[in-house]
Design a protein around this motif. Structure first.
Motif, mmCIF file in Angstrom:
data_model
loop_
_atom_site.group_PDB
_atom_site.id
_atom_site.type_symbol
_atom_site.label_atom_id
_atom_site.label_comp_id
_atom_site.label_asym_id
_atom_site.label_seq_id
_atom_site.Cartn_x
_atom_site.Cartn_y
_atom_site.Cartn_z
ATOM 1 N N VAL A 1 0.818 -1.246 0.040
ATOM 2 C CA VAL A 1 0.090 -0.060 -0.005
ATOM 3 C C VAL A 1 0.916 1.146 -0.077
ATOM 4 N N ASP A 2 1.809 1.036 1.002
ATOM 5 C CA ASP A 2 2.794 2.321 1.067
ATOM 6 C C ASP A 2 3.575 2.726 -0.442
ATOM 7 N N MET B 1 2.358 1.636 -3.323
ATOM 8 C CA MET B 1 1.582 2.237 -4.401
ATOM 9 C C MET B 1 1.133 3.593 -4.121
ATOM 10 N N GLY B 2 1.171 4.090 -3.036
ATOM 11 C CA GLY B 2 0.673 5.416 -2.984
ATOM 12 C C GLY B 2 1.963 6.292 -3.276
ATOM 13 N N PHE C 1 -3.993 6.061 -0.386
ATOM 14 C CA PHE C 1 -3.145 5.380 0.083
ATOM 15 C C PHE C 1 -2.498 5.945 1.244
ATOM 16 N N MET D 1 -1.814 4.716 5.165
ATOM 17 C CA MET D 1 -0.534 4.198 5.663
ATOM 18 C C MET D 1 0.069 5.228 6.785
ATOM 19 N N LEU E 1 -9.142 3.194 2.796
ATOM 20 C CA LEU E 1 -9.063 3.636 1.341
ATOM 21 C C LEU E 1 -10.066 3.887 0.519
#
Lengths: 208, 208, 208
Positions: free
Chosen positions: C10-11, C13-14, C103, C107, C180
């Motif tokens: 997720v991190d 992706m952000g 995202f 996070m 999200l």
């Protein structure tokens, strides 16, 4: 002269040159008053302060106030010199900025190296030290940040920092000299001959 | 009332006044929506956050969330008051900012002093606490930073902080009062009578 | 896939999505050269760096340089894609930014939670992580910060962060998904239907 004394001088030279560049931009922007000295100070210590915060090191000027006297002296001498001028060339400002970039790239990379960081982080920290003071200067003075313009700005710092980091394992004093000259010559060449990296094809976005 | 309670109140007063000044600027800039509260919050905590990061102290509002409620309350009351207005004077904004400067100069210097820093660093930290919230406010709202304009902005903080630091050895409560009034009166005088430090002679640079 | 692997993805992706948004803004602003990659990098790591500095945690990308390769890859792929374009819609930029917001909100809140901070601080840190990269991007590119405009920008992050923090006590993976989607749907809805919080009545300030 031992290596730490040399680093200390390189550091103060960079601080002084960026204080000069802040003062020059203030003059060009028709600013006046104490704000001129504030802009000089922010330019001179913004990059190193950002580096120290990110690396979680003590912020350099808090524990060695001589840096502040260097800034004040450089700003005041520049002010005196500017009193005899009616005009300064944009090029004077660009050159002062380029010299500051060179000094800070080397010092930023060296400080991160001494603290034992990854070589990539050392190179980036040289770049952050060199670029963020001038970035703050330009944002505060509402100018287009040099950092984002086309002429190899951050790129010269990455190059100079890489040279420094690679050579520093053999000899720190040679690394200083090569790092300084790589950054300075690349940047001055980019200013003189408008070198730039083109990443987009020419386009005409509807946005103004 | 003991001295720490007094400091706590001075701190919250400064926070509230800067939240008011952020809200006023948002109104003048025809901003609307939740961004108004964001601008109030950034103005109110920007300076103290920068001070705490540079001195490597815990950031004040992370460990005492009452500050956040003070900001929200001050911003909401200002919004309610502004709903009955069609216009506010620039002077209202300048005065709110000046009061915030005075409170933050004293609190910033005091916090650095308590942590045992060099008197020069204490004075500069008072100035950073006072000036950086408003600087962020002006940069975000795309206004010319008050910090860089001519009317003794950072200078009043340096003066007020120096008075505080000099007197605080004798009496902290007298130092608070003198520090507050020095900053506030110098700044209000500068606004009223356009006091400024002229560092350059008048010049006509080709750059606009 | 265990929960930490999920967070790690997720991190990244952000980070990637914000790097894309920085590159897109550079394209729309007719910037070119290495400055494009600088803007992508500042957008991608500005929010998380601010969060880590405020919470006094190690800055995430200093100790895991994979983040830097993610940024470089995302920026270079976007540059390649843009080379076949003459124009991009403002909406493409807004959507990339909205995905990045979602995202980073999750996070940022998660990282603060893991470090044991107050739930209110976790929610605010989600918001700071999500908003400050884009804020720096807009300030540097001299655009009006999205953060301050009317369409529920910071508000969606506060909402998404609150959902994450409330649900995370029961199940972290469900909290990720709900956090999200709350952020993303609120923000996309606000863009699509111009939702906004009106805090002032309409007014006509003399100031332009």
């Amino acid at each position: 002269m031992d290596i730490n004394t040399l680093f200390y001088w390189v550091d103060h030279m960079g601080i002084a040159v960026f204080a000069v560049s802040g003062t020059l931009l203030a003059f060009r922007k028709n600013m006046d008053g104490f704000g001129v000295i504030v802009l000089a100070a922010v330019t001179a210590i913004g990059g190193g302060t950002t580096r120290d915060l990110i690396l979680d090191l003590p912020v350099f000027w808090v524990y060695d106030t001589y840096y502040l006297y260097t800034i004040l002296t450089a700003a005041l001498l520049t002010i005196l010199w500017l009193r005899f001028r009616d005009y300064i060339h944009q090029k004077t400002l660009l050159i002062a900025d380029a010299v500051g970039l060179a000094f800070f790239t080397v010092m930023g990379a060296q400080k991160a190296m001494q603290a034992g960081f990854d070589p990539l982080i050392c190179i980036i920290m040289g770049t952050v030290s060199a670029c963020f003071g001038g970035m703050l200067r330009d944002v505060l003075a509402r100018d287009v940040p040099m950092l984002l313009k086309g002429e190899l700005y951050a790129f010269t710092c990455l190059a100079g920092g890489s040279v420094f980091v690679l050579v520093a394992d053999y000899s720190q004093s040679i690394a200083i000299v090569l790092g300084l000259f790589t950054t300075l010559l690349l940047r001055l060449g980019a200013i003189r001959w408008h070198w730039s990296l083109v990443v987009f094809h020419e386009h005409h976005d509807g946005h103004r």
